[in-house]
Design a protein around this motif. Structure first.
Motif, PDB file in Angstrom:
ATOM      1  N   UNK A 365     -22.561  36.133 -26.050  1.00 28.40           N
ATOM      2  CA  UNK A 365     -22.302  35.746 -24.664  1.00 28.40           C
ATOM      3  C   UNK A 365     -21.011  34.956 -24.515  1.00 28.40           C
ATOM      4  N   UNK A 366     -20.367  35.171 -23.357  1.00 26.12           N
ATOM      5  CA  UNK A 366     -19.162  34.403 -23.053  1.00 26.12           C
ATOM      6  C   UNK A 366     -19.544  33.104 -22.353  1.00 26.12           C
ATOM      7  N   UNK A 367     -18.557  32.356 -21.900  1.00 25.90           N
ATOM      8  CA  UNK A 367     -18.800  31.051 -21.313  1.00 25.90           C
ATOM      9  C   UNK A 367     -19.558  31.082 -20.005  1.00 25.90           C
ATOM     10  N   UNK A 368     -19.639  32.236 -19.374  1.00 24.65           N
ATOM     11  CA  UNK A 368     -20.360  32.357 -18.102  1.00 24.65           C
ATOM     12  C   UNK A 368     -21.714  33.040 -18.268  1.00 24.65           C
ATOM     13  N   UNK A 369     -22.107  33.243 -19.516  1.00 21.83           N
ATOM     14  CA  UNK A 369     -23.434  33.780 -19.776  1.00 21.83           C
ATOM     15  C   UNK A 369     -23.527  35.288 -19.757  1.00 21.83           C
ATOM     16  N   UNK A 370     -22.368  35.985 -19.734  1.00 19.69           N
ATOM     17  CA  UNK A 370     -22.391  37.448 -19.739  1.00 19.69           C
ATOM     18  C   UNK A 370     -22.148  37.971 -21.159  1.00 19.69           C
ATOM     19  N   UNK A 371     -22.810  39.073 -21.516  1.00 21.03           N
ATOM     20  CA  UNK A 371     -22.675  39.586 -22.882  1.00 21.03           C
ATOM     21  C   UNK A 371     -21.365  40.327 -23.102  1.00 21.03           C
ATOM     22  N   UNK A 372     -20.840  40.178 -24.297  1.00 17.54           N
ATOM     23  CA  UNK A 372     -19.701  40.983 -24.717  1.00 17.54           C
ATOM     24  C   UNK A 372     -20.226  42.309 -25.241  1.00 17.54           C
ATOM     25  N   UNK A 373     -19.608  43.386 -24.825  1.00 18.92           N
ATOM     26  CA  UNK A 373     -20.068  44.705 -25.250  1.00 18.92           C
ATOM     27  C   UNK A 373     -18.985  45.738 -24.978  1.00 18.92           C
ATOM     28  N   UNK A 374     -19.109  46.867 -25.604  1.00 19.55           N
ATOM     29  CA  UNK A 374     -18.275  48.025 -25.290  1.00 19.55           C
ATOM     30  C   UNK A 374     -19.209  49.147 -24.878  1.00 19.55           C
ATOM     31  N   UNK A 375     -19.220  49.447 -23.617  1.00 18.89           N
ATOM     32  CA  UNK A 375     -20.105  50.453 -23.045  1.00 18.89           C
ATOM     33  C   UNK A 375     -21.563  50.204 -23.424  1.00 18.89           C
TER      34      UNK A 375
END
Length: 429
Positions: A365-375
């Protein structure tokens, strides 16, 4: 339909565990079943509950029915260019639920997901513990309603609702209603109240808008022909930044039309800029109304201009176009409103949601709580996301694009399972 026919066992190990029983989780289940992969779908509430329990009575789709293309279950009605109402949407979903017949556990909240040292995922839920080789998070990104802290200072006589709890104008007390926010929900709820003859005070945000129809067709039809809905996020001018964009406001109500806040103002709706504070019995607004209205119209005209260019490039015979000219402008920026003098009896907060993946113990997760992903594929082996806005394309969080994303994720799951099986066979040899 709140009870799928195919119930799952209470505990055990699965090749795949899918978290979330909305259209995304069901779509993943559809392809997992086609691939013969055993799995379980776990749903905190009831299957597709958001569509049933978090939509107002007059809710309808803002995209035409032909874009309802859940896997193996396209729209089959006689009005492909219409906009399904709430009960029709639920009926469509019920048909999809019956077709998929997912192995489902409802009323089951996931409390923790963590990958063990051996690569297997341990899942703790309110209905027991599970393990899985791979996990798909299909719970969406709209979890916690945003309500500002100033709401705490409002007197108890003011009824406060978040957009997901609004149902109809008749359920609100007599008096004026303040709507805060002008994304799709805020603009449509303000319209719903306005059409019912309610006095509406609208705090206008920065959301863009688009035309419903232009040059003889639905704008969605034009954009589909222009392949906008096939554009992957990495080719969008904003790249991943597009995921932060607010959706354009427009409506499918009564056959579809523009939402023009200027027209509402000319008819008596009171428009203000961004709501900033409540002090000394007065609401305080930022002087942003004119700028926000102008920016929304600029987007409206820019989209139409892109359609003009497409028509010209391909020599398409279409009715003449034009540029939107404002039908109303604020004479001045009003920055305060007396609470008692306004007659406001209710406030509807339409300023969005924040994600809550606190139960997922994974460094993605990034600093805003969203996951890092590629598609939808994360850096963590065997962990995937599906159903998020602009996961891959514009349609990723909608009925129109979820099939493509779900199939892609299941292909990745199948390939990962093959790799593990080959590695295990090599080690055994």
């Amino acid at each position: 339909m709140s009870n799928p026919t195919h119930h799952a066992r209470a505990e055990g190990h699965y090749s795949v565990l899918v978290i979330g029983g909305g259209q995304a989780g069901l779509s993943v289940s559809y392809y997992l079943k086609q691939a013969g992969i055993d799995h379980l779908v776990v749903e905190k509430n009831t299957v597709t509950h958001t569509w049933r329990e978090q939509r107002w009575d007059a809710f309808c789709l803002v995209t035409p029915n032909w874009q309802c293309a859940l896997p193996g279950y396209p729209y089959r009605g006689d009005d492909p260019h219409g906009f399904m109402k709430k009960d029709e949407i639920i009926a469509y979903l019920d048909g999809f639920i019956a077709q998929v017949d997912a192995p489902m556990m409802e009323h089951t909240e996931v409390k923790r997901v963590k990958q063990r040292d051996d690569g297997v995922y341990a899942i703790t839920t309110t209905q027991g513990d599970f393990t899985a080789d791979q996990v798909v998070v299909a719970s969406g990104g709209y979890h916690t309603p945003i309500v500002p802290r100033l709401a705490e200072r409002l007197p108890a006589r003011i009824v406060q609702l978040q957009s997901s709890a609004y149902r109809n104008p008749q359920a609100l007390p007599e008096g004026a209603v303040m709507v805060v926010g002008t994304g799709q929900s805020g603009a449509q709820i303000a319209e719903d109240l306005h059409l019912a003859g309610r006095k509406v005070v609208l705090a206008v945000g920065e959301a863009p808008r688009c035309a419903r129809f232009y040059r003889g067709r639905d704008v969605v039809d034009w954009l589909a022909d222009m392949q906008y809905y096939d554009m992957p996020v990495e080719k969008h001018p904003l790249r991943e930044g597009v995921r932060d964009n607010t959706n354009h406001y427009v409506t499918g109500r009564d056959g579809g039309r523009d939402i023009d806040l200027r027209k509402f103002a000319a008819e008596g709706m009171e428009l203000y800029g961004r709501l900033d504070d409540l002090r000394d019995g007065q609401f305080h607004f930022a002087p942003t109304l004119a700028a926000n209205l102008d920016a929304a119209d600029d987007t409206y005209n820019r989209i139409n201009a892109s359609i003009d260019g497409f028509i010209a490039k391909h020599g398409i015979d279409a009715p003449a176009g034009g540029v939107y000219e404002p039908v109303w402008r604020p004479q001045q920026e009003r920055t305060t409103l007396d609470l008692d003098g306004s007659g406001i009896a209710a406030i509807i907060w339409c300023i969005g949601f924040t994600p809550d993946f606190s139960w997922l113990d994974a460094p993605v997760f990034n600093g805003r709580g969203y996951p890092a992903h590629t598609r939808g594929i994360t850096p963590i082996d065997g962990l995937y996301f599906v159903g998020l806005p602009w996961l891959h394309t514009w349609g990723s969080g909608r009925f129109s694009g979820i099939a493509r994303d779900a199939e892609f994720i299941v292909d990745a799951i199948r390939e990962k399972a093959r790799e593990r099986a080959s590695l295990a066979a090599a080690v055994a040899a």
